[in-house]
Enzyme design. Structure first.
Site, PDB file in Angstrom:
ATOM      1  N   ALA A 242      62.970  53.066  80.128  1.00 39.66           N
ATOM      2  CA  ALA A 242      64.070  53.499  79.274  1.00 39.66           C
ATOM      3  C   ALA A 242      63.904  52.966  77.855  1.00 39.66           C
ATOM      4  O   ALA A 242      63.049  52.115  77.584  1.00 39.66           O
ATOM      5  CB  ALA A 242      65.395  53.021  79.861  1.00 39.66           C
TER       6      ALA A 242
ATOM      7  N   GLY B  53      66.357  53.701  84.404  1.00 45.77           N
ATOM      8  CA  GLY B  53      67.185  54.614  83.621  1.00 45.77           C
ATOM      9  C   GLY B  53      68.571  54.716  84.227  1.00 45.77           C
ATOM     10  O   GLY B  53      69.024  53.838  84.967  1.00 45.77           O
TER      11      GLY B  53
ATOM     12  N   GLU C 151      65.470  51.178  89.247  1.00 45.95           N
ATOM     13  CA  GLU C 151      66.249  50.178  88.503  1.00 45.95           C
ATOM     14  C   GLU C 151      67.209  50.959  87.619  1.00 45.95           C
ATOM     15  O   GLU C 151      66.841  51.443  86.539  1.00 45.95           O
ATOM     16  CB  GLU C 151      65.310  49.300  87.672  1.00 45.95           C
TER      17      GLU C 151
END
Length: 404
Positions: free
Chosen positions: A58, A139, A161
């Site tokens: 991200a 993300g 995650e």
């Protein structure tokens, strides 16, 4: 992405640190030798690389999260294919060039850590590709669910995650000299754009007003400015869309009964700057409180009893990070136990953010269940085989079965 200079340096240092950690770990990976119930037999576990690890990261940690994954994946014997966030692609290119040089200087092909740039279409292609032996995705929960379904459809392996709606709980016996800077750092650091950002602050009713007043005073002292200035503590949001999301959340909080006691507005200066914001007066189960808004908004909530506030900590869909502030030893161990926090990160007298690389990083429920970085997270990057070796001249069967 707008991160302040000192945090950017810290993020690069985190990659260096996890590489050091991984080098040491590479000498310790191994499976146990288990006792066999059959005479003349050995029972062992053998760990082997999965093969190719896809890593999608991200915007908010465009270096460190790739470091957690790539360093551990490589010492497990895997190759990596990275897709960074489309808005931080220059960072991805720069990091990949550095890694390639280090690998090639050590007579290893730079392509072991390869890079692709692009948007959701590239991410979907990685999720669906059967050559991707493990896909690590960092993300939002919404996108993570889509990724998980695509990977599961081909019976692949994923490491997720995702989001966090993290809470700090402050009891009446807490040391407020620890609480104020901890809440400030956890809520305002990276302009509220960490997955471990504190979004809910539960205060015992006896100290609520005092803590809110002290926290608002601390907020007023936060140095807002150019992220490149080493004196700046708080920079801009990532995009204009994030600014709109911030404003919408503040408005919803007001409509649901909240009072903005600090911040709540856009800052009149170039860039995507908003005021770090404190909202009080909402019930613990207000819809906006249960919504993870990737912005510097802290919802301050009152509680009376331990049991109720532990339940309120756990009632959100995400389960990433959590923290209590107390001096009560019994309460601390209840918090750490089966009736305490249901999060993957459970802290005492420290903030929800700022995790160390030596521990496994990740969370439960809608946070995805994945673990990265330290502890035994390396196992996710390998496949395990249980191996039985007969070194005798007999062929006894397990469970004492006779087949003659």
């Amino acid at each position: 992405m707008g991160k302040i200079f000192v945090e950017g340096v810290g993020e690069v240092q985190e990659y260096v640190d996890v590489c050091d950690y991984a080098v040491g770990l590479s000498r310790m990976i191994g499976g146990p030798i288990l006792p066999s119930e059959r005479p003349g037999h050995a029972l062992i576990e053998q760990w082997n690389p999965v093969g190719l690890v896809g890593i999608i990261t991200a915007f908010n940690f465009p270096v460190a999260v790739y470091g957690w994954n790539s360093a551990i994946a490589m010492i497990c014997g895997n190759a990596c294919l990275w897709k960074g966030a489309p808005t931080t692609s220059l960072i991805s290119v720069a990091v990949t060039k550095i890694i390639a040089k280090v690998l090639e200087d050590n007579k290893v092909p730079g392509a072991i850590c390869s890079l692709v740039c692009g948007g959701a279409d590239i991410g979907a292609a990685m999720a669906k590709d059967e050559r991707m032996d493990l896909l690590s995705f960092t993300g939002s929960t919404k996108v993570g669910k889509q990724v998980a379904l695509m990977v599961q459809e081909r019976f692949g392996r994923s490491l997720l995650e995702l989001g966090g709606n993290n809470a700090i709980i402050v009891f009446e016996d807490a040391d407020l000299n620890l609480v104020i800077p901890s809440a400030l750092f956890a809520a305002v650091g990276t302009a509220g754009q960490r997955c471990t950002t504190a979004r809910r602050l539960f205060l015992h009713e006896s100290i609520h007003d005092e803590v809110v007043a002290k926290l608002a005073k601390a907020y007023a002292q936060v140095r807002i400015g150019d992220p490149w200035d080493s004196e700046t503590l708080y920079g801009p949001l990532h995009t204009k869309a994030a600014v709109k999301m911030f404003l919408d959340a503040v408005e919803q909080a007001k409509q649901q009964g909240g009072s903005v006691v600090y911040g709540g507005k856009v800052i009149n200066r170039p860039g995507n700057y908003v005021e770090p914001t404190i909202v009080t007066g909402l019930p613990h189960n207000a819809p906006i409180v249960h919504t993870e808004t990737f912005a510097p908004i802290l919802y301050v909530l009152k509680f009376k009893e331990e049991d109720e506030v532990f339940a309120w900590n756990n009632e959100v869909k995400q389960g990433l990070s959590s923290s209590i502030f107390t001096k009560d030893l019994g309460r601390i161990f209840r918090w750490l136990g089966p009736k305490g926090s249901d999060c993957g990160i459970v802290n005492v007298n420290i903030p929800t953010s700022g995790a160390e690389i030596g521990g496994a990083f990740g969370g439960e429920k809608h946070t995805g269940g994945g673990r990265e970085s330290g502890s035994d997270s390396w196992k996710l990057y390998m496949r395990r085989s249980t191996c039985t070796i007969n070194y005798s001249k007999d062929l006894p069967l397990a469970q004492g079965i006779k087949f003659q």
